[in-house]
Design an enzyme around this catalytic site. Sequence first.
Site, PDB file in Angstrom:
ATOM      1  N   HIS A  65      -1.105   1.722  -0.997  1.00 49.82           N
ATOM      2  CA  HIS A  65      -1.224   2.884  -0.102  1.00 49.82           C
ATOM      3  C   HIS A  65      -1.501   4.102  -0.977  1.00 49.82           C
ATOM      4  CE1 HIS A  65       0.668   0.768   3.418  1.00 49.82           C
ATOM      5  NE2 HIS A  65       1.211   0.063   2.442  1.00 49.82           N
ATOM      6  N   ARG A  67      -2.619   7.062  -0.037  1.00 50.70           N
ATOM      7  CA  ARG A  67      -2.294   8.343   0.645  1.00 50.70           C
ATOM      8  C   ARG A  67      -3.459   9.322   0.730  1.00 50.70           C
ATOM      9  NH1 ARG A  67       1.806   5.649   2.487  1.00 50.70           N
ATOM     10  NH2 ARG A  67       3.662   5.562   1.219  1.00 50.70           N
ATOM     11  N   ASN A  97      -3.023   3.301   6.779  1.00 50.95           N
ATOM     12  CA  ASN A  97      -2.075   4.235   7.416  1.00 50.95           C
ATOM     13  C   ASN A  97      -2.063   5.592   6.714  1.00 50.95           C
ATOM     14  OD1 ASN A  97      -0.858   3.037   5.159  1.00 50.95           O
ATOM     15  ND2 ASN A  97       1.198   3.211   5.996  1.00 50.95           N
ATOM     16  N   HIS A 181       1.270  -7.107   8.746  1.00 55.78           N
ATOM     17  CA  HIS A 181       2.637  -6.660   8.461  1.00 55.78           C
ATOM     18  C   HIS A 181       3.527  -7.297   9.524  1.00 55.78           C
ATOM     19  CE1 HIS A 181       5.679  -3.537   7.154  1.00 55.78           C
ATOM     20  NE2 HIS A 181       6.218  -4.039   8.257  1.00 55.78           N
ATOM     21  N   HIS A 235       3.360  -9.099   2.228  1.00 56.39           N
ATOM     22  CA  HIS A 235       4.736  -8.958   1.710  1.00 56.39           C
ATOM     23  C   HIS A 235       5.792  -9.848   2.379  1.00 56.39           C
ATOM     24  CE1 HIS A 235       4.414  -6.191   5.000  1.00 56.39           C
ATOM     25  NE2 HIS A 235       3.960  -5.183   4.291  1.00 56.39           N
ATOM     26  N   ASP A 305       2.201  -3.602  -2.708  1.00 51.97           N
ATOM     27  CA  ASP A 305       2.593  -2.698  -1.614  1.00 51.97           C
ATOM     28  C   ASP A 305       3.002  -1.338  -2.191  1.00 51.97           C
ATOM     29  OD1 ASP A 305       2.983  -1.710   0.885  1.00 51.97           O
ATOM     30  OD2 ASP A 305       4.813  -2.842   1.319  1.00 51.97           O
ATOM     31  N   HIS A 309       6.243   7.828  -2.119  1.00 52.22           N
ATOM     32  CA  HIS A 309       6.810   8.950  -1.370  1.00 52.22           C
ATOM     33  C   HIS A 309       7.472   9.859  -2.410  1.00 52.22           C
ATOM     34  CE1 HIS A 309       6.184   7.140   2.585  1.00 52.22           C
ATOM     35  NE2 HIS A 309       6.660   6.009   2.098  1.00 52.22           N
TER      36      HIS A 309
END
Length: 444
Positions: A65, A67, A97, A181, A235, A305, A309
């Site tokens: 991810h 971002r 996402n 997922h 995952h 994965d 954050h």
Amino acid sequence: MKPGSIKITGARVFRGREQGIEEVEVLVEDGVIAEVGPALARSAARTIDATGMLLGPGLVDAHVHMRDPGATHKECFASGSMACAAGGVTTFFDMPNTHPPTTTAQRVRDKLSLAAAGSHVDFGVFIGATPHNLDELRKSTGHCGIKLFLGASTGDLLVDKQEALELLFGQTDPSWVIAVHCEDEDRMRALQKAHQHRTDASVHSVVRDDRVGLLATERALDLAARHKHRTHIAHVSSALEATALSLRSKVVTAEVAPHHLLLDVSDYERLGGLAKMNPSLKTAADRHALWQALHSGAIDAIATDHAPHTLEEKTRPNIWDVPSGVPCVENSLGLLLDAAHRGSCSVAEVFTYMSEAPARLFGLASKGRIATGADADLVLVDPRCEHLIDNASQWTRCGWSPWHGAVLRGWPVLTMVRGAVVFEQGKIVGEPRGRNACETSERG
Ligand code: DOR
Ligand code: ZN
């Protein structure tokens, strides 16, 4: 001698699951592997004496991810791909996402342009499924597959109504990978309600328990088998899921993340919210079952994965306010080499699970192998190097790792993408030159 050519001598070289590791020389010309063999006659513009080192195909990380766009204060294609280069990852697949989510053909094109401008390594881009975007999914090209969230995670991508799922599996090209997922939304909501009063970090593994994963995995396996649609279970995190996968049909493949192999619920005490990710950490027994499943072939590949954050978010006092996800791309190879050193698997298996298998699963014919004609995506590893993971020196923009303080044995020292060195002596080399790895891959 060709300009820009590189010859690597003295290394022990991963030649694939079948052949294992051999001491051979590798000649790189024009971005591809020109020759492999003992004592090559031809010379190159640069020779790397890699005596005592291990040479593997660059890792293909099929689940990250980045971002970008939308949350580039956590990661962007430049920062995330530098982390990849430093960690020996030469191809990554980005998840949809983001903000906006990658759910239309146009947004796939936009994201591919962003990645091409920023990335130091090759990449793929997933398109996300929504309850209403079947037309977009069907017309979109250039993506590496479709990402489906059966349970909600970071962002609001979710498809859990049976009718929409039947259409998704029934009316998209069955040779495209649907990466799923697997967490059951209804069970998760019910458990959340029942345990709302708890504030300890480990409650996360109670509300996203192994049955949450199993229910959704069984649902995905059923859809895949009935529609004969290529499906990839993301995952896998528990023994229950691993057992269900041992009975999968041949259109189904699966991945496991380093955190589910290396951490378990006992780590909440030490890590608190830093150990919060979806799917959640399970027990030590689950962890062992996941290793077993890799060895038996029920799980094919390892993917990180990578889900950055900020440290501020991850250390919030109330666990319910902490977002799910941990960064990993720059540490995954070191972590798995260290696991190999401790006896969890062999070094050859590390490259099988992290490079050869994911390349094969996603149809990247020129990646994941060191053979004449393949892309010269390579990682040179010092197997004796002891490396300290330190939050202060992470490449990821989020600037922390759940493995802060760990000392690992075995570490990547040089990474090459299509014949160009992109990481060497602790530094990123050159400008972004990443390309879409899925542009030309076969799609039935
Ligand atoms: O832990 C996770 N983090 N799991 C996901 O499914 C999404 C990811 C993220 O994007 O933060
Ligand atoms: Zn993910």
